[in-house]
Design a protein around this motif. Structure first.
Motif, PDB file in Angstrom:
ATOM      1  N   LEU A 163       2.337  13.183  -0.434  1.00 43.49           N
ATOM      2  CA  LEU A 163       3.354  12.511   0.364  1.00 43.49           C
ATOM      3  C   LEU A 163       4.592  13.366   0.559  1.00 43.49           C
ATOM      4  O   LEU A 163       5.453  13.039   1.359  1.00 43.49           O
ATOM      5  CB  LEU A 163       3.760  11.179  -0.290  1.00 43.49           C
ATOM      6  N   ARG A 193       2.930   7.044   7.381  1.00 42.49           N
ATOM      7  CA  ARG A 193       1.476   6.867   7.502  1.00 42.49           C
ATOM      8  C   ARG A 193       1.089   6.715   8.965  1.00 42.49           C
ATOM      9  O   ARG A 193       0.090   7.283   9.420  1.00 42.49           O
ATOM     10  CB  ARG A 193       1.020   5.645   6.700  1.00 42.49           C
ATOM     11  N   ARG A 226       0.836  -1.196   0.000  1.00 42.68           N
ATOM     12  CA  ARG A 226       0.000   0.000   0.000  1.00 42.68           C
ATOM     13  C   ARG A 226       0.879   1.258   0.000  1.00 42.68           C
ATOM     14  O   ARG A 226       0.620   2.218  -0.712  1.00 42.68           O
ATOM     15  CB  ARG A 226      -0.911  -0.007   1.230  1.00 42.68           C
ATOM     16  N   SER A 227       1.941   1.212   0.786  1.00 42.10           N
ATOM     17  CA  SER A 227       2.845   2.366   0.838  1.00 42.10           C
ATOM     18  C   SER A 227       3.467   2.628  -0.524  1.00 42.10           C
ATOM     19  O   SER A 227       3.577   3.774  -0.962  1.00 42.10           O
ATOM     20  CB  SER A 227       3.949   2.129   1.882  1.00 42.10           C
ATOM     21  N   MET A 228       3.850   1.549  -1.217  1.00 33.72           N
ATOM     22  CA  MET A 228       4.499   1.754  -2.517  1.00 33.72           C
ATOM     23  C   MET A 228       3.490   2.129  -3.598  1.00 33.72           C
ATOM     24  O   MET A 228       3.841   2.808  -4.571  1.00 33.72           O
ATOM     25  CB  MET A 228       5.305   0.518  -2.919  1.00 33.72           C
ATOM     26  N   MET A 244       2.104   9.087  -6.337  1.00 31.47           N
ATOM     27  CA  MET A 244       2.693  10.413  -6.187  1.00 31.47           C
ATOM     28  C   MET A 244       3.759  10.672  -7.246  1.00 31.47           C
ATOM     29  O   MET A 244       3.878  11.783  -7.756  1.00 31.47           O
ATOM     30  CB  MET A 244       3.307  10.527  -4.802  1.00 31.47           C
ATOM     31  N   ILE A 251       7.557   4.988   4.077  1.00 37.51           N
ATOM     32  CA  ILE A 251       6.212   5.537   3.845  1.00 37.51           C
ATOM     33  C   ILE A 251       5.217   4.945   4.847  1.00 37.51           C
ATOM     34  O   ILE A 251       4.360   5.657   5.365  1.00 37.51           O
ATOM     35  CB  ILE A 251       5.778   5.284   2.386  1.00 37.51           C
ATOM     36  N   THR A 252       5.365   3.662   5.142  1.00 35.23           N
ATOM     37  CA  THR A 252       4.496   3.058   6.157  1.00 35.23           C
ATOM     38  C   THR A 252       4.668   3.796   7.484  1.00 35.23           C
ATOM     39  O   THR A 252       3.692   4.118   8.174  1.00 35.23           O
ATOM     40  CB  THR A 252       4.827   1.559   6.333  1.00 35.23           C
ATOM     41  N   MET A 269      -4.246  14.648  -0.715  1.00 36.63           N
ATOM     42  CA  MET A 269      -3.163  13.719  -0.387  1.00 36.63           C
ATOM     43  C   MET A 269      -1.864  14.200  -1.026  1.00 36.63           C
ATOM     44  O   MET A 269      -1.835  14.522  -2.199  1.00 36.63           O
ATOM     45  CB  MET A 269      -3.517  12.329  -0.904  1.00 36.63           C
ATOM     46  N   LYS A 296      12.216   1.911   1.386  1.00 35.29           N
ATOM     47  CA  LYS A 296      11.372   3.029   0.955  1.00 35.29           C
ATOM     48  C   LYS A 296       9.924   2.765   1.362  1.00 35.29           C
ATOM     49  O   LYS A 296       9.235   3.649   1.892  1.00 35.29           O
ATOM     50  CB  LYS A 296      11.511   3.204  -0.560  1.00 35.29           C
ATOM     51  N   ALA A 297       9.470   1.537   1.157  1.00 36.68           N
ATOM     52  CA  ALA A 297       8.096   1.186   1.550  1.00 36.68           C
ATOM     53  C   ALA A 297       7.922   1.372   3.058  1.00 36.68           C
ATOM     54  O   ALA A 297       6.918   1.931   3.521  1.00 36.68           O
ATOM     55  CB  ALA A 297       7.779  -0.258   1.145  1.00 36.68           C
ATOM     56  N   LEU A 298       8.919   0.930   3.819  1.00 39.17           N
ATOM     57  CA  LEU A 298       8.809   1.063   5.273  1.00 39.17           C
ATOM     58  C   LEU A 298       8.794   2.529   5.695  1.00 39.17           C
ATOM     59  O   LEU A 298       8.062   2.919   6.610  1.00 39.17           O
ATOM     60  CB  LEU A 298       9.983   0.338   5.947  1.00 39.17           C
ATOM     61  N   LEU A 358       1.003   4.114  -3.014  1.00 36.97           N
ATOM     62  CA  LEU A 358       0.901   5.562  -2.776  1.00 36.97           C
ATOM     63  C   LEU A 358       2.086   6.290  -3.394  1.00 36.97           C
ATOM     64  O   LEU A 358       1.948   7.341  -4.017  1.00 36.97           O
ATOM     65  CB  LEU A 358       0.869   5.850  -1.268  1.00 36.97           C
ATOM     66  N   PHE A 359       3.255   5.699  -3.205  1.00 36.30           N
ATOM     67  CA  PHE A 359       4.480   6.293  -3.739  1.00 36.30           C
ATOM     68  C   PHE A 359       4.405   6.370  -5.268  1.00 36.30           C
ATOM     69  O   PHE A 359       4.726   7.405  -5.872  1.00 36.30           O
ATOM     70  CB  PHE A 359       5.671   5.444  -3.294  1.00 36.30           C
TER      71      PHE A 359
END
Lengths: 382, 398
Positions: free
Chosen positions: B3, B301, A294-296, A302, B297-298, B1, B293-295, A298-299
């Motif tokens: 980021l 959040r 989910r985070s990626m 963006m 952003i997590t 939204m 990178k995923a972490l 969103l990335f």
């Protein structure tokens, strides 16, 4: 930094979800898949009515001028409901190419009809030898008086069997793996010389193998630079990847919810199987994989519009790697935790698994994009 | 939204970054860049620099020295500090016992302890684990018996990190042996100079001695050092552990290590060229970067949602941060091992002032120990398997 939706975005999310809850349960989807058409005309009409088919188009073309976040919202909802309609093919791919590369006249001729639900598009690009390389194009377009004549074979054309209009990539110059020399041509799907062989895909949608034999188009059929279309193809595919990432998140969420529900209700050894730690930990691993994906997603949403191409490519490829890996993992675990019923065509979870599996392969699997992300220098600029 | 950081957040990041660049002593930075643990003096020096700036305890209430920053700014501050790289403030004080004291402690305890924590006048350590109480923390046996206005403490704690430097220890002790497990536990603050306390170091597989056993033999603790109510200690401990998990992802630390991996892989040769040019290595590295990178952003959040949660109620998703954060700390130390290759072999605990030359360059000598040492991160703070139990129960409702 702000992860909240605006009021308008929330409204969009609610209305799409409500429409799908009302009209797109698993039984309804089965009927659409069984129809062999690849879409339901009623559902397509409701998409048009809700404004989804023109979402990213300019207002003058019957659209809403919406951005990547709106597309993400719609695709995530579609993923949750396992929508098979060729939205990606028509709005994101076909519509995206016209939107980014077309002249004002071409846009006015095509996009309003798409937004109204009267015209479906497909992007005829992939070829058997190309695997995931977007620049590998052998189909050729030769100048022919004022216009062009196209010859070649295209494969895996999503929504290709029911599209009204094809956007075909063809080489106007250079060798088959050159970055330069690729053009985009708007081709009527019924034009003389176009032969389409439609087929169902593993995930319930439809695609086509298309042969183009001496297909003649006018000069006005060219989208943008007839030898310099690769950058726009890459850009639109990046947008499609971001959209697919969002769809995958919706599907993964649905897979996890269904799995947790099953763990709570299925009884063995006199207790719900969700009481067993081995199964709990698998479910927890699924949640971790979902949150990372989910985070990626969103990335990717963006970064799909980011100006710097290297940064954009690394981000999109990174997202596709994470989503592809999470999708495979969650799909496989979901089947395992459902046990025997997960193996049946009758039960929904197997169809979620199949869609997730196919999303990984579309526009480059995790291995392909890992190589691209590495080549772009990675994602951490510490 | 959106980021991206806002202009205000970007300006804040630049301000913090500039301050760290100017205020962090070069010796400390150099040691940390080479992969060393900060020394006791490094941690104290840096904490006092922060305190002089008013930045010692950003996340605390303003009346006790907090800055009133948004969760996002606090996160930026923490990450910039990790990437500087500066010593992490001693968590046992500022992130563990401090919040417990200002949330549950008496006015007298707040006045007595909080300013000294902010300035690290007291070095705190954590007395939770026992030989028989690891993941099953609530089965702890260290006994505190009320006798007039003191508690008499008997028992043993273990894995007590940096207890060798400690002035104080906060302990979970059993005050009601008849009550069921979690119900009979209290939270006690104990002066390490009290007669009856013995600290014995434990050498870990990296060769270091950062953890200890702490023995309590008829240790008399004034009753005023009880935090909150007797037998409510388990609630305070859960609060503390929830806070601990938020910071535990240590994204900035892993990012800084990625920088180091890239730097060293450009020097180390493999197949006649720099290792960084090896396709397989680059893909392995990119895979870790993607997860990191995923972490990141997590983590953002969770941070962004924090402002909307009831205070003191950590997000259950912080267990996701603990699991992934620890895995990536381990993955990055493992990549460093891949970079150094065969020269991971020499065990060279070179002591300063020794006559002989060290076998390895300073930066190389820390790599294998750091890899060995980081196996701890998926064990402490609630092992990753315990985190999965928490996710299954608190998030998935299983």
């Amino acid at each position: 930094m702000d992860f909240d939706l605006t009021d308008e975005q929330r409204l969009l999310k609610d209305s799409v979800e409500k429409m799908l809850a009302d009209a797109y349960d698993f039984e309804a989807r089965k009927r659409i898949v069984a129809s062999g058409q690849g879409f339901s005309p009623e559902i397509w009409a409701s998409f048009a009515e809700l404004g989804l088919l023109g979402l990213p188009f300019a207002e003058e073309h019957g659209g809403f001028g919406a951005g990547p976040v709106e597309t993400m919202i719609v695709m995530e909802a579609f993923g949750g409901a396992l929508v098979v309609e060729p939205y990606l093919a028509t709005v994101i791919l076909g519509g995206g190419l016209v939107r980014h590369a077309g002249s004002p006249a071409q846009q006015s001729a095509i996009l309003p009809a798409v937004a109204a639900g009267e015209r479906r598009l497909a992007f005829a690009h992939a070829e058997r030898q190309a695997r995931y390389d977007l620049f590998d194009v052998e189909t050729a377009a030769r100048r022919d008086g004022d216009g062009w004549t196209i010859n070649g074979r295209k494969g895996l054309v999503l929504g290709g069997d029911t599209a009204d209009t094809l956007v075909v990539s063809a080489r106007t110059a250079g060798a088959s793996r050159d970055r330069h020399g690729i053009g985009l041509f708007v081709v009527d799907a019924d034009a003389p010389g176009v032969a389409r062989r439609g087929y169902p895909t593993q995930d319930g949608a439809r695609a086509a193998e298309i042969t183009l034999e001496n297909v003649r188009v006018e000069a006005g059929a060219v989208l943008g630079d007839p030898a310099g279309a690769l950058p726009v193809i890459e850009r639109v595919v990046e947008e499609a990847i971001a959209a697919l990432c969002a769809e995958a998140v919706g599907a993964m969420e649905s897979a996890l919810a269904s799995t947790v529900e099953y763990l709570k209700t299925r009884q063995q050894f006199g207790t719900p199987i969700g009481a067993f730690q081995a199964l709990q930990h698998r479910a927890a691993d699924m949640l971790v994989a979902l949150e990372q994906a989910r985070s990626m997603a969103l990335f990717a949403t963006m970064m799909a519009g980011a100006a710097d191409p290297r940064e954009r490519r690394a981000a999109i490829s990174g997202a596709k790697v994470q989503v592809g890996r999470s999708a495979r993992f969650i799909g496989q675990q979901a089947i395992q935790l459902h046990g025997g019923v997960g193996m049946t065509m009758e039960f929904r979870i197997g169809h979620v698994f199949k869609r997730l599996t196919m999303i990984d392969t579309l526009f480059g699997d995790a291995d392909h994009h890992l190589a691209l992300a590495a080549e772009a220098g990675g994602l951490i600029n510490a | 939204m959106d980021l991206r950081l806002t202009d205000e957040e970007l300006a804040f990041r630049d301000e913090v970054r500039a301050f760290f660049r100017q205020a962090l002593p070069a010796g400390i930075r150099g040691r940390l860049e080479a992969g060393h643990h900060p020394t006791r003096d490094d941690i104290v020096t840096w904490q006092r620099i922060l305190n002089a700036e008013g930045w010692a305890v950003p996340h605390w209430p303003v009346e006790w020295g907090g800055t009133g920053w948004s969760p996002v700014k606090q996160y930026i501050f923490m990450e910039e500090m990790q990437m500087a790289p500066a010593p992490q403030p001693l968590q046992f004080g500022v992130s563990m016992v401090g919040p417990v004291i200002y949330t549950f402690g008496s006015e007298a305890q707040k006045r007595r302890f909080l300013p000294r924590i902010a300035n690290i006048d007291d070095w705190w350590c954590q007395g939770f684990s026992e030989p028989g109480a690891g993941s099953d923390l609530a089965s702890l046996k260290t006994r505190a018996e009320r006798q007039g206005d003191v508690y008499v403490v008997n028992g043993q704690k273990t894995w007590t990190t940096l207890a060798q430097h400690a002035d104080w220890i906060f302990c979970l002790v059993r005050t009601d042996p008849a009550a069921k497990k979690q119900m009979g536990i209290s939270f006690l603050l104990i002066d390490m100079k009290t007669p009856g306390i013995t600290v014995r170091p434990i050498q870990t597989i990296d060769g270091g001695c950062e953890v200890n056993e702490v023995f309590f033999d008829d240790v008399r603790v004034p009753a005023e050092n009880l935090v909150g109510e007797e037998n409510k200690g388990w609630d305070y401990a859960k609060f503390l552990l929830g806070n601990e998990r938020v910071g535990i992802a240590r994204v900035g630390v892993s990012k800084e290590r990625i920088r180091r991996i890239k730097q060293l892989a450009a020097i180390e040769q493999a197949g006649g060229r720099p290792l960084i040019e090896d396709r397989r290595f680059r893909e392995k590295l990119a895979a870790v970067e993607i997860e990191l990178k995923a972490l990141e952003i997590t983590q953002m959040r969770v941070v962004a949602a924090e402002g909307k949660r009831a205070p003191g109620k950590p997000d259950p998703a912080s267990s996701v941060l603990k699991i992934k954060g620890s895995e990536l700390q381990q993955a990055t130390t493992e990549l460093l091992m891949d970079v150094i290759g065969p020269y991971a072999l020499p065990y060279d605990p070179h002591e300063e002032g020794a006559n002989e030359e060290p076998i390895l360059e300073d930066w190389a000598a820390t790599i294998a120990p750091s890899y060995f040492n980081n196996r701890k991160v998926s064990i402490y703070g609630g092992s990753n398997e315990i985190q999965k139990n928490i996710i299954a129960k608190a998030v998935l409702g299983l």
